[in-house]
Scaffold this motif. Structure first.
Motif, short mmCIF file in Angstrom:
data_model
loop_
_atom_site.label_atom_id
_atom_site.label_comp_id
_atom_site.label_asym_id
_atom_site.label_seq_id
_atom_site.Cartn_x
_atom_site.Cartn_y
_atom_site.Cartn_z
N LEU A 336 0.83 -1.21 0.00
CA LEU A 336 0.00 0.00 0.00
C LEU A 336 0.86 1.25 0.00
CD1 LEU A 336 -2.83 -0.99 2.51
CD2 LEU A 336 -2.96 -0.89 0.02
N SER A 337 2.04 1.17 0.56
CA SER A 337 2.94 2.33 0.58
C SER A 337 3.79 2.42 -0.68
CB SER A 337 3.85 2.26 1.81
OG SER A 337 4.54 1.02 1.84
N PHE A 646 1.07 6.75 8.57
CA PHE A 646 0.37 5.79 7.72
C PHE A 646 0.94 4.38 7.90
CE2 PHE A 646 -0.25 3.49 3.66
CZ PHE A 646 -1.64 3.48 3.64
N LYS A 649 -0.21 2.94 11.11
CA LYS A 649 -1.59 2.46 11.01
C LYS A 649 -1.65 1.10 10.31
CE LYS A 649 -4.25 6.77 11.21
NZ LYS A 649 -5.19 7.66 10.50
N GLN A 650 -0.76 0.87 9.34
CA GLN A 650 -0.70 -0.45 8.71
C GLN A 650 -0.38 -1.53 9.74
OE1 GLN A 650 1.69 0.71 4.80
NE2 GLN A 650 0.94 -1.38 4.70
N ASP A 696 -7.13 -2.11 1.37
CA ASP A 696 -7.04 -0.84 0.67
C ASP A 696 -6.74 0.25 1.68
OD1 ASP A 696 -9.51 0.20 1.79
OD2 ASP A 696 -10.58 -1.05 0.36
N THR A 697 -6.38 1.43 1.20
CA THR A 697 -5.96 2.51 2.10
C THR A 697 -7.09 2.98 3.01
OG1 THR A 697 -6.42 4.10 0.32
CG2 THR A 697 -4.14 3.34 0.56
N ILE A 700 -7.06 1.05 6.18
CA ILE A 700 -5.94 1.44 7.02
C ILE A 700 -6.22 2.75 7.74
CG2 ILE A 700 -3.48 2.05 7.04
CD1 ILE A 700 -4.09 -0.90 6.39
N GLU A 701 -6.75 3.71 7.04
CA GLU A 701 -6.98 5.03 7.63
C GLU A 701 -7.98 4.99 8.78
OE1 GLU A 701 -5.32 7.57 7.25
OE2 GLU A 701 -4.34 7.51 5.30
#
Length: 706
Positions: A336-337, A646, A649-650, A696-697, A700-701
């Motif tokens: 994702l990053s 971020f 959070k992952q 998906d992001t 994570i958020e």
């Protein structure tokens, strides 16, 4: 010596605040075997998990039981976490092992074996074959097997032969015609490891697997002419494989030879287990017991209808004809990053952002690409790396060799004490050393378990350090099977920490402090305990708090008691411990606020994450260290802090998904047993070994742990 009654032993064990490490490990292997019972799995998956449980048990006897015998044989005192001394603990441990062994064979014999035919194959002895198949097999035996066999007699004129660890062996008791029975002789026929475990026969749409021992059993009489055979006994021994490398003041010159000597000693280590088919010769067994100083509780009986050494099932599981019947693993997804993985220059990407990799859901390719590009990039000046386990034919070795050829400074700390990979590591290390690589063969009496890579590169008018830190080995094969976490970064704080750490482990340097790195054996235990105590302090003040930890094993008593104190202060503690857990959760007055989960499934959970709420100013660390005495005191280890919101959070989402899983999860009980976690009514199945491919992001958020 006074013998403790079973009820008294169980009472002593339960009263202890700590769970025995070895008994906890057996519960872990029981969870592995449990995968073979799941109706949702194919027959090949069921056989796979049975084989894994057998391999695990072999290693357990070689290392843990072997270690226990080191105390017993040399009259050294040992008190287990259970509160038991050496002899009563061995009695309890062997009883548990016997029960597990019986469970394995009952499951294979009564559940798996009868159902093989519907999947296109069976296991058979020679007598159940058709006449023409028996002739075909006889020819195979005479041409390919018979020349490989060497009978070794033991009597008054011949010394006792060296019988090899984990090989199938026939013990043949013979009497010469006219001799009295007290003139028996015992001969051994070892089945060489390079003979295939099964002989395959195709019969229409059925594949028949004939075990090699049954082929030899059918023809073994031919090896003993003009004597009477009293009994033919199949058995297998497991030897002590535990050794500790002795410290040497001249480590550079003596170290490799010491490792090689210890490896050879494994071949003749004391016998810690005998597996033997039922109906064996008591005369033979008495001789073996006396020879190897082994007791009845270490003799494991196997019915003829079952099978010796379930490791051999890999030959069936790996058969190409069954490839389509084994569930395929989904293809890795981009991190994702780093969604543009493989399409942009990795050096350019890392100058602008950090990349978090979660294997096997993300490929190991970014690490390999970085190393391979570095080996050929004229602006790369140096590569430093720690290596614990390498894949066979590793791209890592090839890249490092290329870098040396291209004139770069390459230094590698090779851990040649990586258990059961010592020979491969020595071979690969010597290959690099001959090419001109600066190789360090471990550090004193410490194992180097930390996973670090440092690449130094000139970029216009400055030097940039590219760093990888991880929880798993630089191994292309295990990266497809183990869940691990790695960070690729040019963060200057971490780069400085890693540079300093390399100076410590390759030279003689003692830095005052690291900013974002916790290291062992220096101060990792103390710092983690301080984080735990901080959460306890917050709880007592009525502030938000929480501890979430994911490790392979939790065994260090100092850390466990710190967690107990935090629980008593009111801190909610969630622990995800795949294997050994010596902490007792849910004990009144001790650990009511602690929950322990274990996840066992398609992938081997290998990542380590430490997350402390810290009143919202969270501390999140990842790395190679478990919460074990050996990790804190006898290994070079590191945990690195994740600062990026971020990426943190992952990691929090990995923990959250682990806590949510209801397919692969077992809940630890106060008494050290485990119960399967199932979906509650109306709840859908949540399988993390599938869900991590679908991230998906947005997920994570929105992650929350508290």
């Amino acid at each position: 010596m006074k013998v403790l009654q079973k009820d008294r032993v169980d009472q002593i064990i339960y009263q202890s605040d700590l769970v025995s490490r070895d008994l906890s490990w057996l519960k872990f292997n029981d969870r592995v075997l449990d995968q073979s019972y799941k109706a949702s799995r194919t027959i090949f998956e069921k056989l796979k998990f049975l084989a894994i449980s057998a391999s695990n048990l072999d290693e357990f006897f070689m290392i843990r039981v072997g270690s226990l015998y080191n105390y017993l044989d040399y009259d050294k005192e040992r008190v287990d976490y259970s509160g038991l001394r050496e002899e009563p603990f061995k009695t309890k441990l062997m009883l548990e092992c016997q029960e597990f062994h019986k469970k394995q064979h009952d499951h294979f014999q009564n559940t798996l074996l009868p159902g093989l035919k519907e999947f296109g194959f069976i296991l058979s002895n020679v007598k159940n074959l058709l006449p023409e198949e028996q002739e075909y097999l006889k020819e195979y035996y005479q041409k390919a097997v018979y020349p490989m066999l060497t009978p070794m007699v033991y009597d008054g004129y011949h010394t006792f032969p060296i019988l090899m660890n984990k090989l199938l062996i026939f013990g043949v008791v013979t009497i010469s015609p006219g001799d009295k029975k007290d003139n028996r002789k015992l001969s051994f026929v070892q089945i060489p490891s390079n003979i295939p475990r099964f002989f395959e026969i195709e019969r229409e749409d059925l594949v028949i697997y004939v075990p090699i021992e049954e082929i030899i059993r059918e023809h073994v009489v031919a090896l003993f002419r003009n004597v009477d055979i009293e009994s033919i006994n199949l058995f297998r021994i497991t030897r002590n494989g535990d050794f500790t490398l002795e410290e040497s003041e001249d480590m550079d010159t003596n170290f490799l030879e010491e490792v090689k000597r210890k490896l050879n000693a494994r071949k003749t280590g004391r016998v810690v287990r005998i597996e033997v088919e039922e109906g064996y010769s008591k005369w033979m067994m008495n001789l073996l017991k006396e020879r190897w100083q082994i007791q009845d509780d270490s003799i494991f009986k196997i019915e003829r209808a079952s099978m010796f050494d379930f490791n051999g099932l890999w030959e069936v599981i790996g058969n190409k004809r069954f490839k389509d019947k084994i569930p395929a693993v989904p293809n890795p997804v981009p991190p994702l990053s780093y969604p543009e993985a493989g399409t942009e220059d990795i050096f350019q990407v890392l100058k602008h952002k950090d990349v978090l990799l979660h294997h096997p859901y993300n490929n190991i390719s970014p690490i390999l690409d970085l190393l391979e590009k570095a080996s050929e990039d004229p602006n790369v000046m140096a590569i430093k790396m720690t290596i614990y386990r390498l894949a066979k034919g590793s791209r890592i070795t090839n890249a490092l060799l290329k870098a040396v050829e291209n004139g770069k400074h390459v230094s590698v700390l090779f851990e040649v004490k990586a258990r059961f990979d010592e020979e491969n590591n020595i071979r690969e290390a010597q290959k690099l050393q001959k090419a001109g690589c600066f190789v360090i063969y471990g550090v004193s009496n410490l194992k180097t378990h930390t996973k670090l890579l440092l690449i130094v590169k000139k970029d216009e008018n400055r030097v940039i350090r590219y760093v990888h830190l991880g929880s798993g080995n630089y191994n292309e094969e295990t990266s497809r099977l183990y869940t691990d976490i790695g960070l690729l970064t040019t963060n200057e704080i971490l780069a400085n920490d890693v540079s300093e750490f390399f100076n410590v482990i390759t030279g003689h340097s003692m830095p005052a402090t690291y900013q974002n790195l916790l290291t062992a054996p220096r101060d990792m235990r103390n710092q983690l305990i301080q984080f735990i105590e901080d959460e306890a302090s917050h709880a007592r003040e009525g502030l938000p708090c929480g501890i979430f930890i994911k490790v392979n094993s939790l065994e260090d008593s100092e850390t466990i008691y710190a967690l107990y104190r935090a629980s008593q202060s009111g801190v909610p503690i969630k622990l995800i411990v795949r294997g050994i857990c010596c902490l007792r959760p849910g004990r009144p007055g001790l650990s009511e606020n602690i929950q322990v989960l274990s996840i066992v499934g398609d992938f081997l959970e290998h990542s380590r994450i430490y997350h402390f709420h810290n009143i919202g100013k969270s501390r999140t660390y990842v790395g190679s260290a478990d919460m074990m005495v050996r990790s804190f005191d006898r290994r070079l280890e590191s945990l690195f802090r994740i600062d990026s919101p971020f990426l943190e959070k992952q990691l929090m989402n990995i923990l959250a998904y682990n806590l949510k899983d209801n397919v692969n999860t077992y809940i630890m009980q106060e008494d050290g047993t485990y119960e399967i976690k199932l979906p509650v009514e109306g709840e859908e199945e949540f399988n993390i070994h599938q869900k991590f491919f679908e991230l998906d992001t947005g997920i994570i958020e929105n992650v929350k742990l508290i």
